[in-house]
Design a protein around this motif. Structure first.
Motif, PDB file in Angstrom:
ATOM      1  N   PRO A 206       0.728  -1.253  -0.091  1.00  0.00           N
ATOM      2  CA  PRO A 206      -0.148   0.027  -0.159  1.00  0.00           C
ATOM      3  C   PRO A 206       0.842   1.390  -0.016  1.00  0.00           C
ATOM      4  O   PRO A 206       1.763   1.340   0.551  1.00  0.00           O
ATOM      5  CB  PRO A 206      -0.808  -0.144   1.244  1.00  0.00           C
ATOM      6  N   GLY A 207       0.486   2.069  -1.011  1.00  0.00           N
ATOM      7  CA  GLY A 207       1.303   3.380  -1.051  1.00  0.00           C
ATOM      8  C   GLY A 207       2.742   3.464  -1.900  1.00  0.00           C
ATOM      9  O   GLY A 207       3.214   4.398  -1.805  1.00  0.00           O
ATOM     10  N   GLU A 208       2.916   2.250  -1.887  1.00  0.00           N
ATOM     11  CA  GLU A 208       4.358   1.999  -2.617  1.00  0.00           C
ATOM     12  C   GLU A 208       4.484   1.438  -4.054  1.00  0.00           C
ATOM     13  O   GLU A 208       4.812   2.262  -5.003  1.00  0.00           O
ATOM     14  CB  GLU A 208       5.135   0.958  -1.842  1.00  0.00           C
ATOM     15  N   LEU A 209       3.752   0.295  -4.420  1.00  0.00           N
ATOM     16  CA  LEU A 209       3.869  -0.345  -5.366  1.00  0.00           C
ATOM     17  C   LEU A 209       2.786  -1.374  -5.687  1.00  0.00           C
ATOM     18  O   LEU A 209       2.369  -2.105  -4.516  1.00  0.00           O
ATOM     19  CB  LEU A 209       5.449  -1.116  -5.426  1.00  0.00           C
ATOM     20  N   ARG A 210       2.368  -1.593  -6.844  1.00  0.00           N
ATOM     21  CA  ARG A 210       1.366  -2.702  -7.204  1.00  0.00           C
ATOM     22  C   ARG A 210       2.075  -3.614  -8.111  1.00  0.00           C
ATOM     23  O   ARG A 210       2.682  -3.131  -9.260  1.00  0.00           O
ATOM     24  CB  ARG A 210       0.093  -2.262  -7.656  1.00  0.00           C
ATOM     25  N   LEU A 211       2.168  -4.935  -8.168  1.00  0.00           N
ATOM     26  CA  LEU A 211       2.799  -5.709  -9.051  1.00  0.00           C
ATOM     27  C   LEU A 211       1.732  -7.039  -9.425  1.00  0.00           C
ATOM     28  O   LEU A 211       0.961  -7.468  -8.509  1.00  0.00           O
ATOM     29  CB  LEU A 211       4.073  -6.471  -8.264  1.00  0.00           C
ATOM     30  N   ASN A 212       1.572  -7.307 -10.813  1.00  0.00           N
ATOM     31  CA  ASN A 212       0.606  -8.417 -11.155  1.00  0.00           C
ATOM     32  C   ASN A 212       1.264  -9.526 -11.651  1.00  0.00           C
ATOM     33  O   ASN A 212       2.243  -9.224 -12.561  1.00  0.00           O
ATOM     34  CB  ASN A 212      -0.488  -7.614 -11.924  1.00  0.00           C
ATOM     35  N   ILE A 213       1.173 -10.562 -11.172  1.00  0.00           N
ATOM     36  CA  ILE A 213       1.634 -11.802 -11.895  1.00  0.00           C
ATOM     37  C   ILE A 213       0.566 -12.538 -12.849  1.00  0.00           C
ATOM     38  O   ILE A 213      -0.427 -12.639 -12.488  1.00  0.00           O
ATOM     39  CB  ILE A 213       2.271 -12.643 -10.733  1.00  0.00           C
ATOM     40  N   GLN A 214       0.909 -12.863 -14.022  1.00  0.00           N
ATOM     41  CA  GLN A 214       0.114 -13.350 -14.929  1.00  0.00           C
ATOM     42  C   GLN A 214       0.918 -14.547 -15.511  1.00  0.00           C
ATOM     43  O   GLN A 214       1.932 -14.510 -15.918  1.00  0.00           O
ATOM     44  CB  GLN A 214      -0.538 -12.294 -15.983  1.00  0.00           C
ATOM     45  N   SER A 215       0.004 -15.654 -16.099  1.00  0.00           N
ATOM     46  CA  SER A 215       0.447 -16.677 -16.762  1.00  0.00           C
ATOM     47  C   SER A 215      -0.745 -17.536 -17.482  1.00  0.00           C
ATOM     48  O   SER A 215      -1.538 -17.628 -16.845  1.00  0.00           O
ATOM     49  CB  SER A 215       1.350 -17.780 -15.847  1.00  0.00           C
ATOM     50  N   PRO A 216      -0.308 -18.063 -18.673  1.00  0.00           N
ATOM     51  CA  PRO A 216      -1.385 -18.561 -19.479  1.00  0.00           C
ATOM     52  C   PRO A 216      -1.617 -19.943 -18.539  1.00  0.00           C
ATOM     53  O   PRO A 216      -2.875 -20.699 -18.827  1.00  0.00           O
ATOM     54  CB  PRO A 216      -0.893 -18.990 -20.667  1.00  0.00           C
ATOM     55  N   THR A 217      -0.827 -20.624 -17.795  1.00  0.00           N
ATOM     56  CA  THR A 217      -0.967 -21.723 -17.309  1.00  0.00           C
ATOM     57  C   THR A 217      -2.157 -21.652 -16.119  1.00  0.00           C
ATOM     58  O   THR A 217      -2.383 -20.446 -15.719  1.00  0.00           O
ATOM     59  CB  THR A 217       0.264 -22.275 -16.258  1.00  0.00           C
ATOM     60  N   GLN A 218      -2.750 -22.701 -15.501  1.00  0.00           N
ATOM     61  CA  GLN A 218      -3.823 -22.530 -14.852  1.00  0.00           C
ATOM     62  C   GLN A 218      -3.773 -23.188 -13.398  1.00  0.00           C
ATOM     63  O   GLN A 218      -4.538 -22.910 -12.489  1.00  0.00           O
ATOM     64  CB  GLN A 218      -4.977 -23.509 -15.146  1.00  0.00           C
ATOM     65  N   TRP A 219      -2.244 -23.175 -13.047  1.00  0.00           N
ATOM     66  CA  TRP A 219      -1.724 -23.648 -11.881  1.00  0.00           C
ATOM     67  C   TRP A 219      -1.026 -22.521 -11.146  1.00  0.00           C
ATOM     68  O   TRP A 219      -0.188 -22.084 -11.663  1.00  0.00           O
ATOM     69  CB  TRP A 219      -1.011 -24.903 -11.753  1.00  0.00           C
ATOM     70  N   VAL A 220      -1.209 -22.360  -9.694  1.00  0.00           N
ATOM     71  CA  VAL A 220      -0.449 -21.557  -8.953  1.00  0.00           C
ATOM     72  C   VAL A 220      -0.306 -21.819  -7.470  1.00  0.00           C
ATOM     73  O   VAL A 220      -1.468 -22.181  -7.033  1.00  0.00           O
ATOM     74  CB  VAL A 220      -0.761 -20.046  -8.995  1.00  0.00           C
ATOM     75  N   VAL A 221       0.749 -21.760  -6.864  1.00  0.00           N
ATOM     76  CA  VAL A 221       0.971 -22.190  -5.297  1.00  0.00           C
ATOM     77  C   VAL A 221       1.024 -20.791  -4.670  1.00  0.00           C
ATOM     78  O   VAL A 221       2.158 -19.793  -5.387  1.00  0.00           O
ATOM     79  CB  VAL A 221       2.093 -23.166  -5.326  1.00  0.00           C
ATOM     80  N   THR A 262       4.131  -7.358 -14.331  1.00  0.00           N
ATOM     81  CA  THR A 262       3.966  -6.090 -14.683  1.00  0.00           C
ATOM     82  C   THR A 262       3.843  -5.185 -13.035  1.00  0.00           C
ATOM     83  O   THR A 262       3.229  -5.812 -12.104  1.00  0.00           O
ATOM     84  CB  THR A 262       2.769  -5.606 -15.400  1.00  0.00           C
ATOM     85  N   TRP A 263       4.184  -4.144 -13.117  1.00  0.00           N
ATOM     86  CA  TRP A 263       4.384  -3.158 -11.916  1.00  0.00           C
ATOM     87  C   TRP A 263       4.052  -1.884 -12.373  1.00  0.00           C
ATOM     88  O   TRP A 263       4.605  -1.325 -13.201  1.00  0.00           O
ATOM     89  CB  TRP A 263       5.580  -3.675 -11.085  1.00  0.00           C
ATOM     90  N   HIS A 264       3.721  -1.100 -11.331  1.00  0.00           N
ATOM     91  CA  HIS A 264       3.847   0.435 -11.374  1.00  0.00           C
ATOM     92  C   HIS A 264       3.577   0.793  -9.805  1.00  0.00           C
ATOM     93  O   HIS A 264       2.958   0.383  -8.880  1.00  0.00           O
ATOM     94  CB  HIS A 264       2.349   0.743 -12.002  1.00  0.00           C
ATOM     95  N   ARG A 265       4.431   2.039  -9.638  1.00  0.00           N
ATOM     96  CA  ARG A 265       4.370   2.674  -8.328  1.00  0.00           C
ATOM     97  C   ARG A 265       3.108   3.275  -8.025  1.00  0.00           C
ATOM     98  O   ARG A 265       2.438   3.891  -8.835  1.00  0.00           O
ATOM     99  CB  ARG A 265       5.639   3.623  -8.068  1.00  0.00           C
TER     100      ARG A 265
END
Length: 267
Positions: A206-221, A262-265
């Protein structure tokens, strides 16, 4: 072997360690380190399996193989994170590509390639697993295990995770999926989630950075049981997937998985 490869794009800086499993040792944005530091951390690669393989045993057709049990009673996170990689093509300021041959204790011939593409506000990673011409086919998995700093150390708040999953893999007493898919539960987690439309997880400091993780795969731990860091791990199958959801790699059908961060401040 080159100890480090450094990439820069805008105010983003990435350090890759080809001699140490080709892991991403550092990812900085505007001088702020996003990844937990230490030789076990950063963001390492999971190939030719991801997560735990039950009792270190997997089958390929009628043949049973025993892997080293390095997370008793299971084998964990593959073999390539322990090996030195070779340059696949000359690095530029923003791109690098390395490869490594699969070797003992993995019982099959294969080649793994890791390609890294850094931009000012994004990082694209691609892993491929190939069988040489005339080689034997085998089940395999691939993925990434990034350790994101829970707090960026600038006096701000801890990271917040946001995602919607189609299901959660029920976790048994042996720390492996039972085969049942359940409604996602609140954390803390050391759990595998299914996202049929592709992995999409957001980390917000919060107030610093937002980061998004995407992948075409359907699995994430998702793993957030440690105070120092949280892990969001896109991978090509669930834990113990060599046995429960085998993806066969053949000379004409390699395994490829990619992820885009991807990220942005903010603030």
């Amino acid at each position: 072997m080159q100890n480090e490869t450094k990439l820069t794009a805008g105010d983003a800086e990435l350090t890759l360690e080809p001699g140490h499993g080709c892991r991403i040792a550092s990812l900085k944005v505007a001088g702020t380190e996003l990844l937990r530091q230490g030789e076990r951390f950063g963001a390492f690669l999971m190939v030719p399996w991801a997560g735990r393989t039950e009792n270190g045993v997997f089958r390929n057709g009628g043949v049973t193989h025993q892997l080293p049990v390095d997370a008793p009673p299971h084998a964990i996170h593959g073999t390539v994170r322990h090996t030195a990689w070779q340059e696949a093509s000359p690095a530029t300021d923003t791109t690098a590509s390395y490869h490594v041959d699969l070797a003992d204790p993995w019982p099959y011939q294969g080649k793994v390639t890791h390609t890294v593409e850094l931009a000012p506000h994004s990082l694209k990673l691609t892993l491929s697993v190939e069988v040489p011409a005339g080689g034997d086919s085998f089940p395999a998995q691939a993925g990434w295990h990034p350790w994101w700093n829970r707090n960026l150390g600038n006096g701000g708040q801890d990271v917040e995770l946001s995602f919607r999953a189609g299901w959660q893999e029920e976790r048994g007493d042996n720390h492996l999926p039972t085969g049942n898919r359940i409604t996602p539960k609140p954390g803390p987690w050391d759990d595998c989630f299914g996202m049929p439309d592709g992995v999409d997880v957001t980390l917000t400091w919060p107030g610093e950075l937002r980061l998004n993780i995407q992948s075409p795969t359907q699995w994430v731990v998702v793993y957030d049981e440690q105070p120092e860091a949280v892990c969001v791990e896109p991978q090509s199958g669930p834990p113990n997937g060599l046995n429960t959801t085998p993806r066969l790699v053949t000379p004409i059908d390699p395994l490829e998985i990619s992820t885009l961060w991807t990220w942005h401040r903010i603030g």
